[in-house]
Design an enzyme around this catalytic site. Structure first.
Site, PDB file in Angstrom:
ATOM      1  N   ALA A  48     -51.375 -18.816  -6.520  1.00  0.00           N
ATOM      2  CA  ALA A  48     -52.491 -17.759  -6.595  1.00  0.00           C
ATOM      3  C   ALA A  48     -51.596 -16.696  -5.559  1.00  0.00           C
ATOM      4  O   ALA A  48     -51.935 -15.563  -5.744  1.00  0.00           O
ATOM      5  CB  ALA A  48     -53.875 -18.323  -5.951  1.00  0.00           C
ATOM      6  N   GLY A  81     -49.609 -14.866  -7.853  1.00  0.00           N
ATOM      7  CA  GLY A  81     -50.241 -14.047  -8.690  1.00  0.00           C
ATOM      8  C   GLY A  81     -50.938 -13.003  -8.235  1.00  0.00           C
ATOM      9  O   GLY A  81     -51.002 -12.143  -8.937  1.00  0.00           O
ATOM     10  N   ASP A  82     -51.399 -12.836  -7.123  1.00  0.00           N
ATOM     11  CA  ASP A  82     -52.122 -11.898  -6.386  1.00  0.00           C
ATOM     12  C   ASP A  82     -50.957 -10.694  -6.259  1.00  0.00           C
ATOM     13  O   ASP A  82     -51.399  -9.529  -6.781  1.00  0.00           O
ATOM     14  CB  ASP A  82     -52.536 -11.898  -4.958  1.00  0.00           C
ATOM     15  N   GLY A  83     -49.730 -10.808  -6.003  1.00  0.00           N
ATOM     16  CA  GLY A  83     -48.647  -9.800  -6.041  1.00  0.00           C
ATOM     17  C   GLY A  83     -48.449  -9.384  -7.360  1.00  0.00           C
ATOM     18  O   GLY A  83     -48.226  -8.213  -7.649  1.00  0.00           O
ATOM     19  N   ASP A 117     -51.413  -7.305  -8.843  1.00  0.00           N
ATOM     20  CA  ASP A 117     -51.537  -6.191  -7.951  1.00  0.00           C
ATOM     21  C   ASP A 117     -50.495  -5.117  -8.410  1.00  0.00           C
ATOM     22  O   ASP A 117     -50.725  -3.902  -8.650  1.00  0.00           O
ATOM     23  CB  ASP A 117     -51.417  -6.263  -6.642  1.00  0.00           C
TER      24      ASP A 117
END
Length: 132
Positions: free
Chosen positions: A17, A20-22, A25
């Site tokens: 996660a 994946g957030d990066g 974004d």
């Protein structure tokens, strides 16, 4: 941790996660820069509408019918993980679902499946036009 020698399936869902957030974004930022000629402050206002736990939870639900069994498994691992923080905005359920969503994007990225990431992101863009 040398990711080239590790199977992404063995990486913790919260680490997936984090990656994946990066990834997600950056996809949103890239899309905005390529499709809108706006000042940075305006771009950020639009970005926030797509990079928040409520929106990510909605997108995860929308993507479910087109995910493979493996992708659903990774999403569920992320959703069921126990993060140490609590959501500032949105519900706990949305936060968990968003964590699963981010874990999925992190997994696909670490697996090198950029075409699949683009396919999923395009479905998101088609479902809700990213505009002002």
């Amino acid at each position: 941790m040398n990711l080239e020698n590790n199977n992404p399936k063995l990486i913790s869902p919260l680490t997936l996660a984090f990656v994946g957030d990066g990834v997600y974004d950056l996809l949103v930022r890239k899309y905005l820069v390529n499709h809108h000629d706006l000042h940075v402050g305006e771009l950020n206002k639009i970005k926030v509408k797509f990079v928040n736990c409520k929106s990510q939870a909605e997108f995860a639900k929308m993507l479910m019918p087109i995910l493979t069994e493996e992708e659903i498994s990774i999403y569920k691992r992320g959703r069921n993980a126990s993060p140490k923080c609590t959501p500032k905005h949105g519900t706990v359920g949305d936060y968990h679902s968003a964590t699963g969503f981010e874990a999925l994007f992190g997994f696909l990225y670490l697996k090198g499946e950029t075409d699949r990431i683009e396919t999923l992101f395009n479905k998101i863009v088609e479902s809700r036009e990213i505009t002002e």
